[in-house]
Write a protein that holds these residues in place. Sequence first.
Motif, PDB file in Angstrom:
ATOM      1  N   HIS A  15     -11.625  -6.444  73.171  1.00 17.43           N
ATOM      2  CA  HIS A  15     -12.887  -5.881  72.664  1.00 17.43           C
ATOM      3  C   HIS A  15     -12.775  -5.500  71.185  1.00 17.43           C
ATOM      4  CE1 HIS A  15     -14.232  -5.854  76.785  1.00 17.43           C
ATOM      5  NE2 HIS A  15     -13.169  -5.146  77.127  1.00 17.43           N
ATOM      6  N   GLY A  16     -12.082  -6.341  70.427  1.00 15.86           N
ATOM      7  CA  GLY A  16     -11.907  -6.111  68.995  1.00 15.86           C
ATOM      8  C   GLY A  16     -10.468  -5.781  68.666  1.00 15.86           C
ATOM      9  N   LEU A  17     -10.196  -5.697  67.383  1.00 17.91           N
ATOM     10  CA  LEU A  17      -8.831  -5.429  66.939  1.00 17.91           C
ATOM     11  C   LEU A  17      -8.882  -4.896  65.516  1.00 17.91           C
ATOM     12  CD1 LEU A  17      -5.698  -5.778  67.332  1.00 17.91           C
ATOM     13  CD2 LEU A  17      -5.991  -8.075  66.381  1.00 17.91           C
ATOM     14  N   LYS A  18      -8.022  -3.948  65.238  1.00 21.45           N
ATOM     15  CA  LYS A  18      -7.860  -3.428  63.884  1.00 21.45           C
ATOM     16  C   LYS A  18      -6.370  -3.475  63.579  1.00 21.45           C
ATOM     17  CE  LYS A  18      -9.468   0.257  60.939  1.00 21.45           C
ATOM     18  NZ  LYS A  18     -10.217   1.507  60.848  1.00 21.45           N
ATOM     19  N   TYR A  26      -0.410  -6.175  71.332  1.00 17.29           N
ATOM     20  CA  TYR A  26      -0.720  -7.472  70.729  1.00 17.29           C
ATOM     21  C   TYR A  26       0.180  -7.730  69.530  1.00 17.29           C
ATOM     22  CZ  TYR A  26      -3.502 -11.326  68.895  1.00 17.29           C
ATOM     23  OH  TYR A  26      -3.927 -12.548  68.440  1.00 17.29           O
ATOM     24  N   GLU A  27       0.812  -8.889  69.525  1.00 18.82           N
ATOM     25  CA  GLU A  27       1.666  -9.270  68.406  1.00 18.82           C
ATOM     26  C   GLU A  27       0.837 -10.072  67.400  1.00 18.82           C
ATOM     27  OE1 GLU A  27       5.690 -11.820  67.567  1.00 18.82           O
ATOM     28  OE2 GLU A  27       5.500 -10.759  69.466  1.00 18.82           O
ATOM     29  N   ILE A  28       0.751  -9.571  66.192  1.00 18.08           N
ATOM     30  CA  ILE A  28      -0.047 -10.209  65.140  1.00 18.08           C
ATOM     31  C   ILE A  28       0.627 -11.519  64.742  1.00 18.08           C
ATOM     32  CG2 ILE A  28      -1.051  -9.923  62.837  1.00 18.08           C
ATOM     33  CD1 ILE A  28      -1.985  -7.852  64.968  1.00 18.08           C
ATOM     34  N   PRO A  29      -0.104 -12.638  64.774  1.00 19.07           N
ATOM     35  CA  PRO A  29       0.502 -13.926  64.404  1.00 19.07           C
ATOM     36  C   PRO A  29       0.869 -13.971  62.922  1.00 19.07           C
ATOM     37  CG  PRO A  29      -1.820 -14.202  65.014  1.00 19.07           C
ATOM     38  CD  PRO A  29      -1.493 -12.768  65.196  1.00 19.07           C
ATOM     39  N   ASN A  87      -6.158 -16.063  68.274  1.00 21.21           N
ATOM     40  CA  ASN A  87      -6.802 -16.659  69.432  1.00 21.21           C
ATOM     41  C   ASN A  87      -8.077 -15.853  69.711  1.00 21.21           C
ATOM     42  OD1 ASN A  87      -7.590 -17.225  72.137  1.00 21.21           O
ATOM     43  ND2 ASN A  87      -5.539 -18.024  72.542  1.00 21.21           N
ATOM     44  N   THR A  88      -9.209 -16.502  69.722  1.00 17.64           N
ATOM     45  CA  THR A  88     -10.492 -15.824  69.924  1.00 17.64           C
ATOM     46  C   THR A  88     -10.540 -15.098  71.261  1.00 17.64           C
ATOM     47  OG1 THR A  88     -11.567 -17.515  68.580  1.00 17.64           O
ATOM     48  CG2 THR A  88     -12.992 -16.166  69.938  1.00 17.64           C
ATOM     49  N   GLN A  89      -9.994 -15.704  72.301  1.00 23.00           N
ATOM     50  CA  GLN A  89     -10.029 -15.082  73.626  1.00 23.00           C
ATOM     51  C   GLN A  89      -9.250 -13.764  73.641  1.00 23.00           C
ATOM     52  OE1 GLN A  89     -12.090 -16.231  76.127  1.00 23.00           O
ATOM     53  NE2 GLN A  89     -11.605 -14.205  76.949  1.00 23.00           N
ATOM     54  N   ASP A  90      -8.144 -13.704  72.898  1.00 26.70           N
ATOM     55  CA  ASP A  90      -7.371 -12.455  72.810  1.00 26.70           C
ATOM     56  C   ASP A  90      -8.210 -11.340  72.188  1.00 26.70           C
ATOM     57  OD1 ASP A  90      -5.201 -13.753  73.897  1.00 26.70           O
ATOM     58  OD2 ASP A  90      -4.155 -14.006  71.975  1.00 26.70           O
ATOM     59  N   THR A 129     -18.075 -16.902  69.133  1.00 32.08           N
ATOM     60  CA  THR A 129     -17.119 -16.628  70.207  1.00 32.08           C
ATOM     61  C   THR A 129     -16.686 -17.905  70.930  1.00 32.08           C
ATOM     62  OG1 THR A 129     -18.956 -16.154  71.720  1.00 32.08           O
ATOM     63  CG2 THR A 129     -17.905 -14.273  70.636  1.00 32.08           C
ATOM     64  N   LYS A 130     -17.431 -18.993  70.750  1.00 25.51           N
ATOM     65  CA  LYS A 130     -17.052 -20.257  71.395  1.00 25.51           C
ATOM     66  C   LYS A 130     -15.900 -20.961  70.664  1.00 25.51           C
ATOM     67  CE  LYS A 130     -20.588 -22.890  69.001  1.00 25.51           C
ATOM     68  NZ  LYS A 130     -21.722 -23.753  69.099  1.00 25.51           N
ATOM     69  N   ASP A 131     -15.604 -20.563  69.407  1.00 22.13           N
ATOM     70  CA  ASP A 131     -14.450 -21.129  68.694  1.00 22.13           C
ATOM     71  C   ASP A 131     -13.158 -20.673  69.379  1.00 22.13           C
ATOM     72  OD1 ASP A 131     -16.205 -22.233  66.913  1.00 22.13           O
ATOM     73  OD2 ASP A 131     -15.627 -20.982  65.211  1.00 22.13           O
ATOM     74  N   GLU A 132     -12.176 -21.563  69.418  1.00 28.33           N
ATOM     75  CA  GLU A 132     -10.907 -21.219  70.067  1.00 28.33           C
ATOM     76  C   GLU A 132     -10.038 -20.325  69.192  1.00 28.33           C
ATOM     77  OE1 GLU A 132      -8.660 -24.392  71.797  1.00 28.33           O
ATOM     78  OE2 GLU A 132     -10.470 -25.428  72.457  1.00 28.33           O
ATOM     79  N   ILE A 133     -10.097 -20.551  67.875  1.00 21.65           N
ATOM     80  CA  ILE A 133      -9.245 -19.777  66.973  1.00 21.65           C
ATOM     81  C   ILE A 133     -10.057 -19.173  65.837  1.00 21.65           C
ATOM     82  CG2 ILE A 133      -7.151 -21.114  67.453  1.00 21.65           C
ATOM     83  CD1 ILE A 133      -7.661 -22.493  64.694  1.00 21.65           C
TER      84      ILE A 133
END
Length: 163
Positions: free
Chosen positions: A23-26, A6-9, A15-18, A97-101
């Motif tokens: 299943h989470g991100l650190k 994953y490339e950090i913006p 992006n919420t879907q990402d 989780t329904k938010d897009e970003i």
Amino acid sequence: MDYQDYEIPKDLVFNTQDILDMHGLKCSVLANPEDFKDLLSAPSQITKVRVHLHFSVLSKEILVQGAVTGSFKTQCARCLKTFEKKFDEEFTQLYPTKDEIIDIMYLTKQTLALLAGIQELCSKDCKGLCAFCGCNKNEVKCDCKPPVTSPFACLKDKFLKTK
């Protein structure tokens, strides 16, 4: 999608879907100080910003726990010397989780906007400037002595006239 790929913006808008797919991100991001140049009033200026993030996926929400660390240059309120001050501020926010970003840049800016105090001091023992000669009393020991004034000094000449 794997979180290692994953490339950090750069704009810290995720992006919420990402986040859901991974299943989470650190992660940790070194942000551009130019993105925060208008947050503090002059002469204060943010010089370094690092954002540490931990996204946890809950049932209907994403929990974001983060910390903003770095430093900013500011001016001492007593001696007017410019100095560097470090900061380390934490934040926690829930996003549906329904938010897009998930806009972490907005959250980071809010956190940084609260950084600068009303009167920053280069040290708690700062002696400031001499009120008479203007020298920095932390660097020079001046021999200025404040004039001794009495509230009755203006009456001195009125009562000393003898004739």
